[in-house]
Design a protein around this motif. Structure first.
Motif, PDB file in Angstrom:
ATOM      1  N   ILE A 150       0.837  -1.202   0.000  1.00 15.62           N
ATOM      2  CA  ILE A 150       0.000   0.000   0.000  1.00 15.62           C
ATOM      3  C   ILE A 150       0.869   1.248   0.000  1.00 15.62           C
ATOM      4  O   ILE A 150       0.554   2.247  -0.657  1.00 15.62           O
ATOM      5  N   ARG A 208      -6.247   4.597  -8.223  1.00 15.31           N
ATOM      6  CA  ARG A 208      -7.163   3.524  -7.851  1.00 15.31           C
ATOM      7  C   ARG A 208      -6.369   2.238  -7.632  1.00 15.31           C
ATOM      8  O   ARG A 208      -5.279   2.069  -8.173  1.00 15.31           O
ATOM      9  N   VAL A 209      -6.950   1.324  -6.877  1.00 19.04           N
ATOM     10  CA  VAL A 209      -6.375   0.002  -6.720  1.00 19.04           C
ATOM     11  C   VAL A 209      -7.505  -1.017  -6.788  1.00 19.04           C
ATOM     12  O   VAL A 209      -8.582  -0.810  -6.238  1.00 19.04           O
ATOM     13  N   LYS A 210      -7.236  -2.102  -7.503  1.00 20.22           N
ATOM     14  CA  LYS A 210      -8.240  -3.161  -7.649  1.00 20.22           C
ATOM     15  C   LYS A 210      -7.749  -4.417  -6.951  1.00 20.22           C
ATOM     16  O   LYS A 210      -6.648  -4.917  -7.216  1.00 20.22           O
ATOM     17  N   LEU A 263      -7.989  -3.631   3.250  1.00 15.40           N
ATOM     18  CA  LEU A 263      -9.015  -2.585   3.297  1.00 15.40           C
ATOM     19  C   LEU A 263      -8.799  -1.652   4.478  1.00 15.40           C
ATOM     20  O   LEU A 263      -9.048  -0.446   4.384  1.00 15.40           O
ATOM     21  N   LEU A 315      -6.002   0.722   3.587  1.00 16.72           N
ATOM     22  CA  LEU A 315      -6.411   1.720   2.593  1.00 16.72           C
ATOM     23  C   LEU A 315      -7.274   2.821   3.201  1.00 16.72           C
ATOM     24  O   LEU A 315      -7.574   3.817   2.535  1.00 16.72           O
ATOM     25  N   GLN A 321      -9.054   5.243  -4.649  1.00 21.11           N
ATOM     26  CA  GLN A 321     -10.350   4.615  -4.872  1.00 21.11           C
ATOM     27  C   GLN A 321     -10.131   3.112  -4.999  1.00 21.11           C
ATOM     28  O   GLN A 321      -9.165   2.668  -5.615  1.00 21.11           O
ATOM     29  N   VAL A 322     -11.035   2.324  -4.429  1.00 20.25           N
ATOM     30  CA  VAL A 322     -10.804   0.891  -4.266  1.00 20.25           C
ATOM     31  C   VAL A 322     -11.892   0.080  -4.972  1.00 20.25           C
ATOM     32  O   VAL A 322     -13.079   0.413  -4.904  1.00 20.25           O
ATOM     33  N   THR A 354     -12.474   3.880   3.900  1.00 24.63           N
ATOM     34  CA  THR A 354     -11.839   3.299   2.720  1.00 24.63           C
ATOM     35  C   THR A 354     -12.745   3.595   1.534  1.00 24.63           C
ATOM     36  O   THR A 354     -13.935   3.269   1.551  1.00 24.63           O
ATOM     37  N   ILE A 397     -14.198   2.697  -1.143  1.00 21.84           N
ATOM     38  CA  ILE A 397     -14.676   1.644  -2.033  1.00 21.84           C
ATOM     39  C   ILE A 397     -15.600   2.282  -3.069  1.00 21.84           C
ATOM     40  O   ILE A 397     -16.599   2.916  -2.720  1.00 21.84           O
TER      41      ILE A 397
END
Length: 453
Positions: A41, A51-53, A62, A65, A71-72, A106, A108
């Motif tokens: 992270i 963003r992270v996927k 999570l 983050l 953005q997740v 977080t 999401i």
């Protein structure tokens, strides 16, 4: 220096801010040599990725983050889709366990139901999951709505094999086995909820399967006016393969009555290495593809595609790290971005033409492995291939019995098994114990089986 920086900053001359607004990173974790979640992270934050996927909803990640500007995207595993599809309380439970403890601290923003579900077709259970996709999406969306969460987009990432045809783009259609039963209701859901059509799109695969007819420059965004392709049905002019592939999706959706659903690229990239017979999988091409991709995706004003000029396409690049525990061909383990200091200057292009010749499968050099693990792999290969005589030559008195050395016997067993069963999907991997070689390991009267390309 963080992995991935090689392909972003020195070669691009782009600032962190210019990249962060549109580019995301896939964070897969199928490896036994990866940095900790905390370090990973920190790397993403240092990149200023936007963003992270994730491929799950891992609690540790999570939590890490929380409070970041990332953005997740989180994911419902494939094996939970059917349960959620059939029971609203299960959907509520999933959201309660995997969203509410972290949201909104977080950020999401995407909740994906499964991963490339329509690519699985080997069993009745696989096909049932196709029909459970949209019901699961609907129930998850209802669960979010019941919690007054309206800024998380729900969808599912598909591979390009959801299309029956992609060329020319204007003729593209979805596969006949899913068009009416799966795609039409899915598009209706995405349109109604103002979500995205999430797509994993890799120009590497169509190019590498047909390098004689598709220009590598066209696949790497290095095309010029002599490489342009004009779609005979629309007159639209294409200068790169990615635009062709994306527009084929747009035309396929349009044929089902949904011309305006936005695209989001959930995966794209280029492998930095692969098997001997996989052309073009090298560091130079990977750097070039990602560099030119980012130039396009951060362009101001947005470029879009010929069918949708000027439209922003959110994009996640695959992937943060190489994942050495992935199965399949060698490219599967080489999509990660490596440290800058490993590759200065950037290596020259190599292996851009298909390999012609024999290839063997032997014990990998430099692999730390105990005799028990290697012996178990040999036994598995010999037992699985017993009916085909995979290891007959290793029997006492046979031509490959001497010298009696585990590594030599393992190399023969690996090469023999791979040669006999490659056509049925076998790979030269054996849980990371094997590698390909173009050097014949045969000795004396012991001839190692090979695969001819």
């Amino acid at each position: 220096m963080a992995p991935f920086l090689l392909f972003l900053f020195p070669l691009l001359g782009l600032s962190f801010g210019e990249i962060s607004s549109k580019i995301g990173i896939n964070y897969g974790r199928l490896g036994d040599n990866l940095p900790s979640a905390n370090r990973s992270i920190e790397l993403l934050k240092a990149m200023n990725a936007g963003r992270v996927k994730l491929y799950d909803a891992d609690p540790e990640i999570l939590k890490l983050l929380s409070g970041t500007n990332l953005q997740v995207s989180i994911m419902v595993p494939n094996n939970e889709i059917s349960t959620i599809a059939s029971d609203q309380t299960k959907a509520d439970e999933w959201v309660r366990n995997n969203v509410l403890p972290y949201y909104p601290e977080t950020m999401i923003r995407y909740l994906l139901i499964g991963n490339e579900v329509l690519s699985y077709n080997s069993s009745d259970q696989d096909r049932q999951m196709w029909y459970d996709l949209v019901p699961a999406m609907s129930k998850i969306k209802s669960s979010l709505k019941s919690q007054n969460i309206t800024n998380i987009k729900v969808g599912t990432p598909l591979a390009m094999d959801a299309l029956q045809s992609t060329f020319p783009p204007s003729k593209a259609t979805f596969r006949a086995d899913i068009s009416d039963t799966v795609m039409a209701p899915m598009l209706r859901f995405l349109n109604r909820t103002k979500s995205f059509f999430f797509i994993d799109v890799y120009p590497f695969f169509p190019w590498s399967s047909n390098p004689g007819n598709i220009s590598l420059d066209f696949a790497l965004f290095r095309g010029n006016s002599t490489m342009e392709y004009t779609d005979p049905g629309t007159g639209l002019v294409y200068t790169n393969l990615l635009d062709q592939m994306l527009d084929s999706l747009i035309f396929a959706m349009t044929k089902l009555g949904y011309p305006n659903i936005r695209l989001l690229i959930t995966e794209t990239g280029w492998p930095s290495s692969g098997d001997i017979e996989q052309p073009g999988a090298n560091i130079h091409n990977a750097a070039t593809y990602n560099r030119n991709l980012i130039h396009r995706m951060v362009a101001k004003p947005p470029l879009g595609t010929p069918a949708r000029p000027g439209v922003v396409i959110p994009t996640f690049i695959f992937s943060l790290f190489d994942e050495n525990q992935k199965t399949g061909p060698g490219t599967e383990r080489h999509w990660g971005k490596r440290p800058l200091e490993d590759y200065e200057p950037l290596p020259e292009e190599q292996n851009n033409r298909p390999y012609k010749g024999a290839v063997w499968c032997v014990v990998a050099k430099g692999v730390s492995v105990n005799d028990e693990e290697l012996g178990s792999a040999v036994n598995n290969a010999c037992i699985a291939g017993n009916a085909s005589g995979t290891c007959d030559a290793l029997s006492p008195g046979k031509e490959c019995y001497e010298p009696v050395a585990l590594t030599r016997h393992a190399s023969y067993a690996f090469s023999s098994y791979w040669a006999k069963f490659r056509s049925q999907g076998a790979t030269c991997h054996f849980n990371g114990l094997a590698e390909q070689t173009s050097l014949d390991p045969s000795h004396g009267s012991c001839k190692f089986p090979s695969v001819i390309f």
